[in-house]
Design an enzyme around this catalytic site. Structure first.
Site, PDB file in Angstrom:
ATOM      1  N   TYR A  94       0.849  -1.190   0.000  1.00  0.00           N
ATOM      2  CA  TYR A  94       0.000   0.000   0.000  1.00  0.00           C
ATOM      3  C   TYR A  94       0.884   1.238   0.000  1.00  0.00           C
ATOM      4  O   TYR A  94       2.055   1.204   0.401  1.00  0.00           O
ATOM      5  CB  TYR A  94      -0.930  -0.008   1.217  1.00  0.00           C
ATOM      6  CG  TYR A  94      -2.111   0.918   1.080  1.00  0.00           C
ATOM      7  CD1 TYR A  94      -3.077   0.700   0.113  1.00  0.00           C
ATOM      8  CD2 TYR A  94      -2.258   2.023   1.909  1.00  0.00           C
ATOM      9  CE1 TYR A  94      -4.166   1.548  -0.027  1.00  0.00           C
ATOM     10  CE2 TYR A  94      -3.348   2.881   1.779  1.00  0.00           C
ATOM     11  CZ  TYR A  94      -4.290   2.635   0.806  1.00  0.00           C
ATOM     12  OH  TYR A  94      -5.370   3.481   0.668  1.00  0.00           O
ATOM     13  N   GLY A 286      -8.146   1.259  -8.086  1.00  0.00           N
ATOM     14  CA  GLY A 286      -7.816  -0.040  -7.507  1.00  0.00           C
ATOM     15  C   GLY A 286      -7.345  -0.980  -8.595  1.00  0.00           C
ATOM     16  O   GLY A 286      -7.468  -0.688  -9.788  1.00  0.00           O
ATOM     17  N   MET A 288      -7.820  -4.878  -8.538  1.00  0.00           N
ATOM     18  CA  MET A 288      -8.177  -6.180  -7.981  1.00  0.00           C
ATOM     19  C   MET A 288      -7.631  -7.355  -8.792  1.00  0.00           C
ATOM     20  O   MET A 288      -7.307  -8.404  -8.232  1.00  0.00           O
ATOM     21  CB  MET A 288      -9.700  -6.289  -7.877  1.00  0.00           C
ATOM     22  CG  MET A 288     -10.311  -5.368  -6.837  1.00  0.00           C
ATOM     23  SD  MET A 288     -12.124  -5.276  -6.976  1.00  0.00           S
ATOM     24  CE  MET A 288     -12.563  -7.005  -6.854  1.00  0.00           C
ATOM     25  N   PHE A 310      -6.813   7.905  -8.836  1.00  0.00           N
ATOM     26  CA  PHE A 310      -7.344   8.583  -7.646  1.00  0.00           C
ATOM     27  C   PHE A 310      -6.987   7.793  -6.398  1.00  0.00           C
ATOM     28  O   PHE A 310      -7.168   6.570  -6.340  1.00  0.00           O
ATOM     29  CB  PHE A 310      -8.865   8.750  -7.714  1.00  0.00           C
ATOM     30  CG  PHE A 310      -9.421   9.484  -6.518  1.00  0.00           C
ATOM     31  CD1 PHE A 310      -9.384  10.869  -6.481  1.00  0.00           C
ATOM     32  CD2 PHE A 310      -9.935   8.799  -5.424  1.00  0.00           C
ATOM     33  CE1 PHE A 310      -9.864  11.562  -5.358  1.00  0.00           C
ATOM     34  CE2 PHE A 310     -10.416   9.474  -4.314  1.00  0.00           C
ATOM     35  CZ  PHE A 310     -10.378  10.864  -4.282  1.00  0.00           C
ATOM     36  N   LYS A 368     -19.786  -6.632   3.260  1.00  0.00           N
ATOM     37  CA  LYS A 368     -18.603  -6.087   3.939  1.00  0.00           C
ATOM     38  C   LYS A 368     -18.567  -6.556   5.388  1.00  0.00           C
ATOM     39  O   LYS A 368     -19.578  -6.537   6.082  1.00  0.00           O
ATOM     40  CB  LYS A 368     -18.603  -4.560   3.872  1.00  0.00           C
ATOM     41  CG  LYS A 368     -17.348  -3.933   4.505  1.00  0.00           C
ATOM     42  CD  LYS A 368     -17.246  -2.471   4.213  1.00  0.00           C
ATOM     43  CE  LYS A 368     -16.911  -2.230   2.762  1.00  0.00           C
ATOM     44  NZ  LYS A 368     -15.558  -2.730   2.396  1.00  0.00           N
TER      45      LYS A 368
END
Length: 373
Positions: A94, A286, A288, A310, A368
Site C-alpha cells: 500500500y 484499484g 483487484m 485517484f 462487507k
C-alpha cells in the site's frame, strides 16, 4: 481529659481531611470541566508486527491505554470495517504503511469517552471517525489526538458511520472531480458490487446520472443484479456481457459514458475504455485483478481518452482537513435524505476476527465485514 484527647485527635486528623478534600475538589473540577478522567479498562486490539498474510500475522492482544492529556481524546470504538486497503496495508502493498507493530484498520466509528483540557471541538458522547488512514481502528478503545478525528452526527445508522470515511468519499470525488457531468449523463464502472461501486450507484442517482455497472459472473447473479438495481443502478452487466455486440443497444437509450471508474485493471479496464465517449476519462482507483491497465494506441489517439488515478489519502493532503470535513457533511446530508446507505454488511465480534478476515478475502462475497467491539 477525655474531651482534651478528642480535640487533640480531631486536630491531628484535620490536615489529612483537608488534603483529601483538596484532592477531591481538584479531581471534581477537572472532571466537570474537561471529562479528562475515565475508568481504566482492558483494551483489546488486532495487532501485526510483520507484513504478510493477515490470517497469519494479525493477533488479538491486550494494550495499555495511555493517559488523557491536553489535546487527547479517549475514544471507545463501536464498529470498524475490513476494507481491501486494510488488507493491502497488512500485506505491505500500500502507498502508506504505518510503523510496526501497528493496529489494523483505517476506518470506523467510535464514541468519545473523555477529552483533555485543550480539546475544543469534541465532547464526551460525540461520534467520531478517523481524519486520515493509518489510525488503527481495530481495537476496543484508544487515546487519539483531537486533530486525528472528525465528528459525525449520531443520528445516522451505525453501519453508515463506520463505512463513511473511505468508500463514499472516493465515490463522490471521482464523480465530481474529473468530468463536468450533467443530469442525464452516464458513467460506467467495474467492481460495481464493491463498497465504492455501491456508493457510486447511489450518489450518481442522487446527482441524476445514469450508471452502467459491470460485475463478475457468479451463481447468484440475478440476486446481485436486483440488489444493485434497488440501489439505483440503471444497467447491470457481467464482464462477458460487456464484450458482446448486443451491448451497443444500451446506448440507444443513453449517451456514451464520459467517465469510467476502474477498480480491476487488465481486460476489464480495456473494455471500459472501449465504451467511453470521445474525450472521456477513465479513473483507476484499484487493481483487484493485479494486472496492468492496457489502453490501445488507437483509442488514445483517435478518441483522445484520458487515463487518471485517484487515491483519497493524496486528495486529503492536497485539499486539507476543512475540505474533507465538508465532504463528510455532504455525504451525511445524503444519508439523512435516504439517498446513501451503507453497503451490505455482516457484523462480526472482534474476537472472531479470523472469520471476518477470511470472509473479506473470499471471491464473490458482496457483504462487507464489520468488526464490532
Amino acid at each position: 481529659m477525655l474531651v482534651s484527647q478528642r480535640l487533640t485527635g480531631a486536630r491531628a486528623r484535620a490536615p489529612l481531611l483537608a488534603t483529601l478534600l483538596q484532592a477531591w475538589c481538584r479531581h471534581g473540577r477537572t472532571t466537570s470541566s474537561y471529562s479528562a478522567f475515565s475508568e481504566p479498562s482492558r483494551v483489546r486490539a488486532l495487532v501485526y508486527g510483520n507484513h504478510g498474510d493477515p490470517a497469519k500475522v494479525i493477533q488479538l492482544k491486550n494494550l495499555e491505554l495511555t493517559a488523557v492529556e491536553g489535546s487527547d481524546v479517549h475514544v471507545r470504538m463501536l464498529a470498524a470495517p475490513i476494507n481491501p486497503s486494510d488488507i493491502n496495508m497488512i500485506q505491505g502493498n500500500y502507498g502508506l504503511l504505518p510503523k510496526l507493530p501497528a493496529v489494523g484498520g483505517n476506518e470506523g466509528v467510535g464514541e468519545v469517552v473523555a477529552v483533555g483540557s485543550s480539546v475544543s471541538r469534541l465532547k464526551p458522547g460525540d461520534w467520531v471517525i478517523p481524519a486520515n488512514a493509518g489510525l488503527g481502528t481495530w481495537r476496543t478503545e484508544a487515546v487519539f489526538s483531537e486533530e486525528a478525528l472528525i465528528g459525525v452526527p449520531k443520528d445516522i445508522p451505525l453501519q453508515s458511520a463506520a463505512t463513511l470515511g473511505v468508500n463514499p468519499c472516493t465515490a463522490y470525488r471521482m464523480l465530481v472531480d474529473f468530468e463536468q457531468l450533467q443530469p442525464g449523463d452516464s458513467v460506467i464502472q467495474n467492481a460495481s458490487n464493491s463498497g465504492v461501486g455501491q456508493a457510486v450507484i447511489q450518489i450518481a442517482s442522487a446527482l441524476r446520472l445514469k450508471t452502467i455497472n459491470v460485475v463478475r459472473d457468479r451463481p447468484d447473479i440475478k440476486k446481485l443484479t436486483d440488489r444493485l438495481k434497488d440501489l439505483g443502478a440503471n444497467y447491470v452487466l457481467t464482464e462477458e456481457e460487456l464484450r458482446m455486440p448486443e451491448t451497443k443497444t444500451i446506448f440507444k437509450d443513453l449517451p456514451l459514458p464520459r467517465l469510467a471508474l476502474n477498480c480491476v485493471g487488465g481486460k476489464s479496464s480495456t473494455e471500459l475504455l472501449r465504451h467511453l465517449a470521445p474525450g472521456g476519462t477513465m479513473v483507476t482507483y484499484g487493481g483487484m485483478a493485479k494486472q496492468p491497465v492496457t489502453a490501445s494506441v488507437s483509442l488514445l489517439i483517435f478518441k483522445d481518452l484520458k487515463l487518471r488515478g485517484f487515491w483519497l489519502s493524496q486528495w486529503k493532503k492536497n485539499h486539507g482537513p476543512d475540505e474533507f470535513k465538508e465532504l463528510i457533511l455532504t455525504l451525511c446530508n445524503l444519508i439523512h435524505q435516504g439517498q446513501l446507505t451503507a453497503p451490505s454488511c455482516s457484523e462480526v465480534p472482534l474476537q472472531d476476527y479470523q472469520q471476518a478476515l477470511e470472509a473479506s478475502m473470499k471471491p464473490f462475497v458482496s457483504s462487507k465485514q464489520i468488526l464490532t467491539m
